[in-house]
Write an enzyme that holds these catalytic residues in place. Sequence first.
Site, short mmCIF file in Angstrom:
data_model
loop_
_atom_site.label_atom_id
_atom_site.label_comp_id
_atom_site.label_asym_id
_atom_site.label_seq_id
_atom_site.Cartn_x
_atom_site.Cartn_y
_atom_site.Cartn_z
N LYS A 30 -8.94 25.33 -1.96
CA LYS A 30 -7.58 25.86 -1.98
C LYS A 30 -6.56 24.73 -1.91
O LYS A 30 -6.87 23.60 -1.51
CB LYS A 30 -7.37 26.84 -0.83
CG LYS A 30 -7.44 26.24 0.56
CD LYS A 30 -7.23 27.29 1.63
CE LYS A 30 -7.24 26.66 3.02
NZ LYS A 30 -6.93 27.64 4.08
N TYR B 132 18.69 3.34 1.84
CA TYR B 132 19.80 4.15 2.37
C TYR B 132 20.11 3.80 3.82
O TYR B 132 19.21 3.60 4.65
CB TYR B 132 19.44 5.63 2.30
CG TYR B 132 19.51 6.23 0.91
CD1 TYR B 132 20.72 6.38 0.24
CD2 TYR B 132 18.34 6.65 0.27
CE1 TYR B 132 20.77 6.93 -1.03
CE2 TYR B 132 18.38 7.21 -1.00
CZ TYR B 132 19.60 7.34 -1.64
OH TYR B 132 19.65 7.88 -2.90
#
Length: 337
Positions: free
Chosen positions: A33, A246
């Site tokens: 999954k 940043y």
Amino acid sequence: MSEIRLNKAAYIHNLTKICDKAGGKEKVIVVLKDNAYGHGARLIASEAKKFGIKNCAVKSEFEADEIADIFENILILSHIPTGDESAKFTYAINDIEALLKIKENTKINLAIDTGMHRNGLDISELDYAFEILARRNLELLGAYTHFRASDELNADYFVQRENFNAAKAKILALCDEFGIKKPIFHSHNSAALERASEIKDEMVRVGIAQYGYAQFNSSLNLKPVLSLWAKRVSRRVLKSGQSVGYGAKFIAKDDINVATYDLGYGDGLLRYGGDGELRLANGEMVLGKISMDSFSCKDSGEWVCVFEDANVWANFFGTINYDILVKLSPNITRKFI
């Protein structure tokens, strides 16, 4: 372009250890999954099939369709019944209402609630469940449960195991009563497989263990399969006093050769805000904040390994290795090496 490299020898090693503990390849259900826990569902499914595994489990019909040409026996764990189920797949029944909504003649596994209280039928509902599945001609292929704390060394595992044994006895008696073929049973997930001394009358359902992550220091001696690599986008000399990224979170104390690499939180990395020492596989620190599409560090060449053990990043961010792995973007190139 960044890439995920999968160590084929490690994956085969893990499957061998798991199958030896489980009692044979025919007793193992590999859980694929969420893109095989971030590893790449089709790649992992193909290798598991070549190894000799015949059964797998996924989350949804979408995931099942993706590997339907590889595996014949696919169990869908989190299906919400539509009445238009496919004859190709086997569907988990997660509550009593699902038996009434799912398409007649569909192949099913009954999920049994043994104490997790997330999905599954209570043992008290089994009589009614068999009345429904017999009336609607549903094909019962299996029954299973899920342990809520098999990775924790307390009594929960043993309590749930005994609850499941009681459910198994009830199911077998009802099969005799209704003339239904006896199903297969499976309860042991990766951590439970590690704890079990032996598993005689069940299959096992392994997820994280096949990818190389043990919950305990067990004799399975598992090896991580996935390593994450980033490719250099640019490089420069960051002079003393200059910042990168940043917010000017990292400021160079001395001149340093830095590079920007093509992985960021848009690719599934957890967002590092520049606090603390987040290190790459080569020991170099991530410098400044991780951006959406990139991060910076000391120039480490054309390629740099971000991690080869997801536990390193999981420990830094205070989470679990599953969380690091499943978030990796399906758009990242994946290949076996």
